[in-house]
Design an enzyme around this catalytic site. Structure first.
Site, mmCIF file in Angstrom:
data_model
loop_
_atom_site.group_PDB
_atom_site.id
_atom_site.type_symbol
_atom_site.label_atom_id
_atom_site.label_comp_id
_atom_site.label_asym_id
_atom_site.label_seq_id
_atom_site.Cartn_x
_atom_site.Cartn_y
_atom_site.Cartn_z
ATOM 1 N N ASP A 156 -14.963 61.628 24.989
ATOM 2 C CA ASP A 156 -14.967 60.241 25.475
ATOM 3 C C ASP A 156 -14.032 59.428 24.597
ATOM 4 O O ASP A 156 -13.966 59.644 23.384
ATOM 5 C CB ASP A 156 -16.380 59.653 25.427
ATOM 6 C CG ASP A 156 -17.291 60.238 26.502
ATOM 7 O OD1 ASP A 156 -16.771 60.722 27.519
ATOM 8 O OD2 ASP A 156 -18.524 60.214 26.316
ATOM 9 N N ASP A 208 -15.936 60.130 33.950
ATOM 10 C CA ASP A 208 -17.085 59.228 34.115
ATOM 11 C C ASP A 208 -16.760 58.107 35.092
ATOM 12 O O ASP A 208 -17.582 57.740 35.940
ATOM 13 C CB ASP A 208 -17.486 58.624 32.765
ATOM 14 C CG ASP A 208 -17.952 59.677 31.769
ATOM 15 O OD1 ASP A 208 -18.413 60.741 32.210
ATOM 16 O OD2 ASP A 208 -17.846 59.423 30.553
#
Length: 199
Positions: free
Chosen positions: A152, A166
């Site tokens: 991330d 995401d």
């Protein structure tokens, strides 16, 4: 002997008999599901390519925990390794989340044969591409297969750090909710509408 002309040939199909791919049914043309499937696959491939490409670039140029401000303190690149679901939820359940993601991919592949709606094709393509992007991390990144940590790197204000996969999953999920509320089914029909009553 009656001459055969386009205007009076009884064997010629009338306009009413011609398949209408743009109507509520949307799937009378057998080519429609194939085109929707192609749209789903292309969407998923584009999302997967963007997700993998951005992750490879970020991992190659940043160190874990490094933050690079982009717009003041509001938007920044912030590299972390996520063992949980999207937005760092359910950390510590990596292998369970991997199995769930696999089930989602299998479910989308099964339902893809019923596609007759552009909206559903786009939404499922976004979800499929995002699921495959994070699954790639689960399988090929440390600490090991099924337990790999997802990369991330996008930090926006107070929102949990996320990645392109995401974002695609969230956008696809939101579109699916909109389609369901609007009454558009996966085959392109509008739920609750009687085709005979609309004629």
């Amino acid at each position: 002997m009656q001459s055969a002309t386009p205007g009076n040939d009884p064997s010629a199909p009338s306009a009413a008999d011609a398949p209408d791919e743009s109507g509520p049914a949307g799937t009378t043309d057998p080519a429609v599901p194939r085109r929707r499937l192609v749209m789903l696959v292309v969407t998923a491939v584009v999302v997967l390519a963007i997700d993998i490409g951005t992750k490879v670039l970020v991992v190659a140029t940043m160190t874990d925990g490094q933050r690079i401000p982009l717009i003041g303190d509001v938007v920044s690149l912030y590299l972390i390794r996520n063992s949980g679901a999207a937005f760092s939820l359910a950390t510590g359940m990596t292998w369970v989340l991997t199995l769930v993601a696999i089930a989602v991919v299998v479910g989308i592949v099964r339902f893809a044969r019923q596609l007759g709606s552009r909206g559903w094709a786009l939404a499922l393509g976004l979800v499929l591409g995002g699921a495959l992007g994070n699954l790639a991390d689960r399988f090929f990144r440390g600490p090991g297969p099924l337990e790999g940590h997802v990369v991330d790197f996008v930090s926006v204000g107070w929102w949990p750090v996320f990645n392109a996969a995401d974002s695609a999953i969230c956008c696809g999920g939101a579109l699916l909710v909109f389609l369901a509320l609007w009454g558009i089914e996966i085959d392109g029909h509008r739920s609750g509408r009687d085709p005979e009553a609309s004629r």
